[in-house]
Design an enzyme around this catalytic site. Structure first.
Site, mmCIF file in Angstrom:
data_model
loop_
_atom_site.group_PDB
_atom_site.id
_atom_site.type_symbol
_atom_site.label_atom_id
_atom_site.label_comp_id
_atom_site.label_asym_id
_atom_site.label_seq_id
_atom_site.Cartn_x
_atom_site.Cartn_y
_atom_site.Cartn_z
ATOM 1 N N ASP A 52 7.936 -7.054 -5.368
ATOM 2 C CA ASP A 52 7.087 -6.078 -4.687
ATOM 3 C C ASP A 52 7.034 -4.816 -5.537
ATOM 4 O O ASP A 52 7.983 -4.023 -5.546
ATOM 5 C CB ASP A 52 7.661 -5.734 -3.307
ATOM 6 C CG ASP A 52 7.435 -6.812 -2.278
ATOM 7 O OD1 ASP A 52 6.284 -6.988 -1.869
ATOM 8 O OD2 ASP A 52 8.409 -7.475 -1.890
ATOM 9 N N ARG B 184 10.262 -2.042 -6.327
ATOM 10 C CA ARG B 184 11.670 -2.394 -6.530
ATOM 11 C C ARG B 184 12.211 -1.823 -7.832
ATOM 12 O O ARG B 184 13.330 -1.340 -7.892
ATOM 13 C CB ARG B 184 11.841 -3.915 -6.560
ATOM 14 C CG ARG B 184 11.188 -4.663 -5.424
ATOM 15 C CD ARG B 184 11.801 -4.375 -4.083
ATOM 16 N NE ARG B 184 11.288 -5.273 -3.061
ATOM 17 C CZ ARG B 184 11.602 -5.200 -1.782
ATOM 18 N NH1 ARG B 184 12.427 -4.271 -1.356
ATOM 19 N NH2 ARG B 184 11.095 -6.052 -0.909
ATOM 20 N N ARG C 263 0.706 3.254 1.830
ATOM 21 C CA ARG C 263 0.490 1.945 1.198
ATOM 22 C C ARG C 263 -0.976 1.506 1.245
ATOM 23 O O ARG C 263 -1.349 0.586 0.514
ATOM 24 C CB ARG C 263 1.361 0.893 1.881
ATOM 25 C CG ARG C 263 2.850 1.133 1.710
ATOM 26 C CD ARG C 263 3.660 0.148 2.536
ATOM 27 N NE ARG C 263 3.605 -1.197 1.976
ATOM 28 C CZ ARG C 263 4.033 -2.287 2.627
ATOM 29 N NH1 ARG C 263 4.501 -2.165 3.864
ATOM 30 N NH2 ARG C 263 3.970 -3.464 2.047
ATOM 31 N N LYS D 46 -2.470 -8.394 0.664
ATOM 32 C CA LYS D 46 -1.724 -8.406 1.917
ATOM 33 C C LYS D 46 -2.167 -7.244 2.804
ATOM 34 O O LYS D 46 -2.678 -6.252 2.298
ATOM 35 C CB LYS D 46 -0.215 -8.371 1.647
ATOM 36 C CG LYS D 46 0.303 -7.203 0.815
ATOM 37 C CD LYS D 46 1.767 -7.431 0.444
ATOM 38 C CE LYS D 46 2.370 -6.214 -0.209
ATOM 39 N NZ LYS D 46 3.734 -6.455 -0.702
ATOM 40 N N HIS D 47 -2.091 -7.420 4.136
ATOM 41 C CA HIS D 47 -1.474 -8.512 4.906
ATOM 42 C C HIS D 47 -2.547 -9.079 5.837
ATOM 43 O O HIS D 47 -2.942 -8.384 6.776
ATOM 44 C CB HIS D 47 -0.309 -8.003 5.733
ATOM 45 C CG HIS D 47 0.726 -7.248 4.956
ATOM 46 N ND1 HIS D 47 0.581 -5.907 4.628
ATOM 47 C CD2 HIS D 47 1.919 -7.645 4.440
ATOM 48 C CE1 HIS D 47 1.658 -5.504 3.961
ATOM 49 N NE2 HIS D 47 2.483 -6.535 3.827
ATOM 50 N N HIS E 238 8.942 -5.963 10.384
ATOM 51 C CA HIS E 238 10.288 -6.262 9.901
ATOM 52 C C HIS E 238 11.293 -6.175 11.051
ATOM 53 O O HIS E 238 12.361 -6.787 10.997
ATOM 54 C CB HIS E 238 10.717 -5.265 8.819
ATOM 55 C CG HIS E 238 9.964 -5.382 7.540
ATOM 56 N ND1 HIS E 238 8.735 -4.801 7.347
ATOM 57 C CD2 HIS E 238 10.270 -6.019 6.382
ATOM 58 C CE1 HIS E 238 8.316 -5.058 6.124
ATOM 59 N NE2 HIS E 238 9.224 -5.799 5.514
ATOM 60 N N ASP F 21 4.284 -13.955 4.665
ATOM 61 C CA ASP F 21 5.243 -12.865 4.531
ATOM 62 C C ASP F 21 6.618 -13.482 4.804
ATOM 63 O O ASP F 21 6.729 -14.657 5.187
ATOM 64 C CB ASP F 21 4.913 -11.747 5.515
ATOM 65 C CG ASP F 21 5.430 -10.382 5.048
ATOM 66 O OD1 ASP F 21 6.322 -10.346 4.180
ATOM 67 O OD2 ASP F 21 4.941 -9.355 5.549
#
Length: 413
Positions: free
Chosen positions: A114, A122, A187, A217-218, A230, A303
Site C-alpha cells: 500500500d 508503508r 485519500r 479501490k474500493h 477495519h 480487501d
C-alpha cells in the site's frame, strides 16, 4: 475542462522514458498462457488466487522462509508487505528477488504494498523511500502533468525495490469529508467523480510505464461511509449514490485498470436481497454491476478478508466461498493483527472440498485462474521488455506539509 483519459495517458508518456527490449512474441506468450491453463491442477489454480501478508523482514527469518516455500510450492500467488516487513532497500530487494526466483517463470509473483501517498504509505523516508503527497493534496494543485511526474517517481522506486503491485489508487469519491478512513485522511482526490477519474488515470498510467500493476479501490465506493470497515460492519446504504461508480466506469471504459479491489461495505442500494452482505461478497455488486453493467473482465481482488467487517460477521469458510462465488479472483489475507501462516492451506482446503460437489464453483475457479494468468502474462511481458526508465529526483516531492510523512498506520502495519 476535464482531460480525456487517452489524452491524459499521452501526457504521462511525455514525462516518462521507457526503452523496450526484445522479448517473446505475443503469439508465444498467448500459447504459454493457454498451456498453463490447460495443465494446472485445481489446487494450483487456487494457489494463484491467494495473496498473503507474512512475518519477517530479512531472508533469514522463519516467516519469510515459510512464505518463500509457499510461493515455490504454488500455495500462493503473491505476498503483501506491511510495515513490519520493511527494514531497508537492501533487505527488501533481496527478499523480492528470492520471491521472484521461487515463483514459476510464467507466473511472476504479485509483490504488493500500500503506497498511495499521504498518510497511507508503508515505505517511509526513514526506509530511504521518497514521500508522495496525499491524493487530496495532489488534486488541489490542479496539475495533471505534475501528478504524472510524481507518480512516475513513485512507480520507478517501487519497481527498483522489486514490487510488482501497488494497492492504489483510491478512486472513492470524497462524498463525506469526515469519513474516518477516506475523507479525513486525504485519500480521495475530490468530490468530483471526473476529477477522481483523471488523477486515478495518471496514477495507473505512471505505474504501467514502470511495469508496476495497480488496483483501483474500493468498489463500489467507500467515500460516503461514516465508519471504518477495519473496525466492523459499515453500511453506506443511506449515503451512497451512483455517482460513486463513475470513476470506475470511466477508467474501465478507457482501459486504465489492472485490478479492482472491493469494499467491505453494506449497500442496499445495490444489494437488496441479502441485506447484510458486504459488497466484497455480493454477486449482485461484482457480477451484475461490475462485470455486466460496467463491463470489467479483469482481475478482482478483495480487501483484507481478515478485517473486522468480515471476521466478526462471517466464518472463514463462508467468506471465502461467498467471495469466489461472486467472482473475486484474488483473496487477500493481510495476516496483520492475528497472523496465520497456515491460511493458504486452510483456504485451499475450503475450496477443494466445496468444489468436489459444485461444478459451478470449479468453473469460477477456472475463470479466476484464466484472468490471473492474463494479468501475470502482462506483468512478465512488461518486465521482459523494460530495460531502463528515467527516475525523477527526490526534490520533486519535497513540497509537502509538515508532518505529512507520518502514516496513519502503526509501525508494525
Amino acid at each position: 475542462m476535464r482531460v480525456p483519459h487517452r489524452i491524459l495517458a499521452a501526457i504521462v508518456y511525455s514525462f516518462l522514458l521507457v526503452v523496450s527490449g526484445p522479448g517473446e512474441t505475443r503469439a508465444e506468450a498467448v500459447e504459454n498462457v493457454v498451456r498453463a491453463e490447460e495443465t494446472a491442477t485445481l489446487q494450483e489454480k487456487i494457489g494463484q488466487m491467494i495473496l498473503v501478508g507474512f512475518l519477517g523482514n530479512t531472508v533469514d527469518r522463519a516467516g519469510f522462509k515459510q512464505v518463500r516455500a509457499q510461493m515455490e510450492s504454488g500455495e500462493i500467488g503473491g505476498v503483501l508487505y506491511l510495515g513490519r516487513n520493511l527494514k531497508n532497500r537492501q533487505s527488501v530487494r533481496r527478499m523480492n528477488a528470492e520471491l521472484r526466483e521461487a515463483a514459476q517463470t510464467h507466473l511472476p509473483p504479485l509483490i504488493a504494498i500500500d503506497q498511495e501517498g499521504g498518510k497511507v504509505q508503508r515505505l517511509k523516508r526513514y526506509h530511504g523511500f521518497p514521500h508522495t503527497p496525499a491524493a487530496k493534496r495532489m488534486a488541489r494543485r490542479g496539475d495533471l502533468s505534475e501528478a504524472a511526474k510524481t507518480y512516475g517517481a513513485l512507480a520507478s522506486e517501487l519497481a527498483d525495490w522489486g514490487f510488482t503491485l501497488n494497492l492504489g489508487p483510491v478512486v472513492d469519491v470524497d462524498v463525506n469529508p469526515r469519513n474516518p478512513i477516506i475523507g479525513r485522511l486525504g485519500r480521495s482526490y475530490s468530490s468530483d467523480p471526473d476529477r477522481v477519474a483523471d488523477y486515478g488515470a495518471a496514477f495507473v498510467s505512471a505505474h504501467r510505464h514502470h511495469g508496476v500493476l495497480t488496483a483501483l479501490k474500493h468498489f463500489p465506493g467507500h467515500g460516503s461511509s461514516r465508519r471504518d470497515s477495519h473496525k466492523g460492519a459499515v453500511d453506506v446504504s443511506a449515503t451512497w449514490s451512483s455517482d460513486e461508480l463513475e470513476p470506475f466506469r470511466q477508467l474501465i471504459d478507457d482501459a486504465n485498470v489492472d485490478l479492482i479491489m472491493t469494499a467491505h461495505v453494506i449497500n442496499r442500494s445495490i444489494e437488496s436481497v441479502h441485506e447484510d452482505v458486504p459488497m466484497s461478497l455480493s454477486e449482485t455488486a461484482l457480477v451484475e454491476v461490475l462485470r455486466n453493467d460496467l463491463g470489467f473482465d479483469g482481475v478482482v481482488i478483495s480487501d483484507d478478508i481478515q478485517m473486522d467487517a468480515i471476521r466478526w460477521n462471517f466464518s472463514l469458510e463462508e467468506a471465502v466461498l461467498r467471495a469466489v462465488q461472486a467472482q473475486t479472483d484474488i483473496l487477500l489475507f493481510a495476516n496483520d493483527k492475528r497472523p496465520d501462516p497456515r491460511i493458504p492451506e486452510k483456504v485451499a482446503k475450503i475450496l477443494l472440498e466445496a468444489a468436489e460437489n459444485d461444478p459451478l464453483l470449479v468453473r469460477k475457479i477456472d475463470a479466476a485462474y484464466g484472468r490471473i494468468l492474463t494479468l501475470k502474462d502482462r506483468l512478465r511481458e512488461s518486465h521482459d521488455s523494460r530495460t531502463s526508465v528515467s527516475r525523477m529526483p527526490d526534490s520533486r516531492l519535497s513540497a509537502i506539509a509538515p508532518g505529512e510523512h507520518l502514516c496513519l498506520l502503526s509501525p508494525d502495519q
